[in-house]
Enzyme design. Structure first.
Site, short mmCIF file in Angstrom:
data_model
loop_
_atom_site.label_atom_id
_atom_site.label_comp_id
_atom_site.label_asym_id
_atom_site.label_seq_id
_atom_site.Cartn_x
_atom_site.Cartn_y
_atom_site.Cartn_z
N ARG A 1 4.40 1.84 8.16
CA ARG A 1 3.52 2.91 7.69
C ARG A 1 3.40 3.98 8.76
O ARG A 1 3.78 3.79 9.92
CB ARG A 1 2.13 2.36 7.37
CG ARG A 1 1.45 1.73 8.56
CD ARG A 1 -0.03 1.50 8.35
NE ARG A 1 -0.62 0.77 9.46
CZ ARG A 1 -0.93 1.29 10.64
NH1 ARG A 1 -0.71 2.58 10.87
NH2 ARG A 1 -1.45 0.54 11.60
N GLY B 1 0.98 6.51 11.19
CA GLY B 1 -0.23 6.30 11.96
C GLY B 1 -0.04 5.37 13.14
O GLY B 1 1.05 4.85 13.39
N GLN B 2 -1.14 5.14 13.85
CA GLN B 2 -1.15 4.31 15.06
C GLN B 2 -1.72 2.93 14.73
O GLN B 2 -1.70 2.49 13.58
CB GLN B 2 -1.96 5.02 16.15
CG GLN B 2 -1.37 6.34 16.60
CD GLN B 2 -0.08 6.17 17.40
OE1 GLN B 2 0.13 5.16 18.06
NE2 GLN B 2 0.79 7.17 17.33
N GLY C 1 -2.90 4.93 6.02
CA GLY C 1 -1.56 4.82 6.57
C GLY C 1 -0.61 4.61 5.42
O GLY C 1 -0.76 3.67 4.64
N CYS D 1 -6.40 3.92 15.67
CA CYS D 1 -5.71 5.09 15.13
C CYS D 1 -5.33 6.10 16.22
O CYS D 1 -5.03 7.25 15.92
CB CYS D 1 -6.53 5.77 14.04
SG CYS D 1 -7.04 4.66 12.71
#
Length: 207
Positions: free
Chosen positions: A70, A72-73, A139, A168
């Site tokens: 996905r 994002g972080q 995400g 995030c």
């Protein structure tokens, strides 16, 4: 007329198993496959986004870390948090990635409004916030015009594991939950989330 199929996968689910199932579903679907929304509460897990940075994982301890595809972080999933996987045909629904994200955010804000909580968005950081604290994360991944992955909404959960990461990648941003702000339960919130999501994307029927 558009139909949304909702599947409740239950509690304490294994993230990696659900991740693999999403990919199988997405690879196998075609133009006539109904869109689906999967709901679950995962067993405790940290998930790292596709471009996630190692320095945002501070001290995972005994909580497993899973690499995802996905956007994002890093984030945390655990009991008391609604995770909703959005398997939509973007072309059929006339969506761009941006409008998909905005619709998810509107749906979460609509849920919070029902409980008297004011949710807001940030233009440069997808998700939903209450003041300076994040309450819901997003995400997503889009492949062949189909989305998968989705959202997590903190309802009534232990927020302690968030201290082990820079959630995030947002240093200085706190994390909150609905239960920290009002009386609520995950069983009550879940159908409201389904209702808001279906309304925002124009589904005429929920199966």
């Amino acid at each position: 007329m558009p139909v949304l199929v909702v599947r409740n996968l239950g509690k304490d689910t294994d993230y990696d198993a659900v991740f693999r199932a999403m990919r199988v579903f997405t690879d196998a679907r075609c133009d006539t496959t109904p869109d689906e929304f999967w709901l679950t509460e995962h067993a405790p897990v940290f998930t790292q986004g596709q471009a996630g940075k190692a320095e945002f994982l501070l001290d995972p301890g005994d909580i497993p870390v899973v690499q995802s595809d996905r956007g994002g972080q890093i984030t945390y999933h655990g009991p008391g948090q609604i995770v909703g996987y959005v398997m939509f045909d973007l072309r059929r629904l006339g969506l761009t990635v941006r409008s998909l994200v905005r619709g998810i955010e509107r749906s979460i804000i609509g849920v919070l409004e029902r409980y008297g909580i004011e949710g807001i968005t940030r233009g440069n950081a997808p998700g939903v916030y209450v003041g300076t604290n994040k309450i819901a994360a997003l995400g997503l991944r889009v492949r062949r015009g189909y989305s998968y992955h989705g959202l997590s909404l903190n309802v009534d959960m232990d927020l302690g594991p968030y201290q082990r990461i820079v959630a995030c990648g947002l240093a200085g941003t706190g994390i909150t939950s609905m239960a920290s702000l009002t009386d609520c339960s995950i069983d009550d919130v879940t159908p409201i989330l389904v209702e808001e999501l279906a309304r925002n994307y124009g589904f005429d029927e929920v199966s």
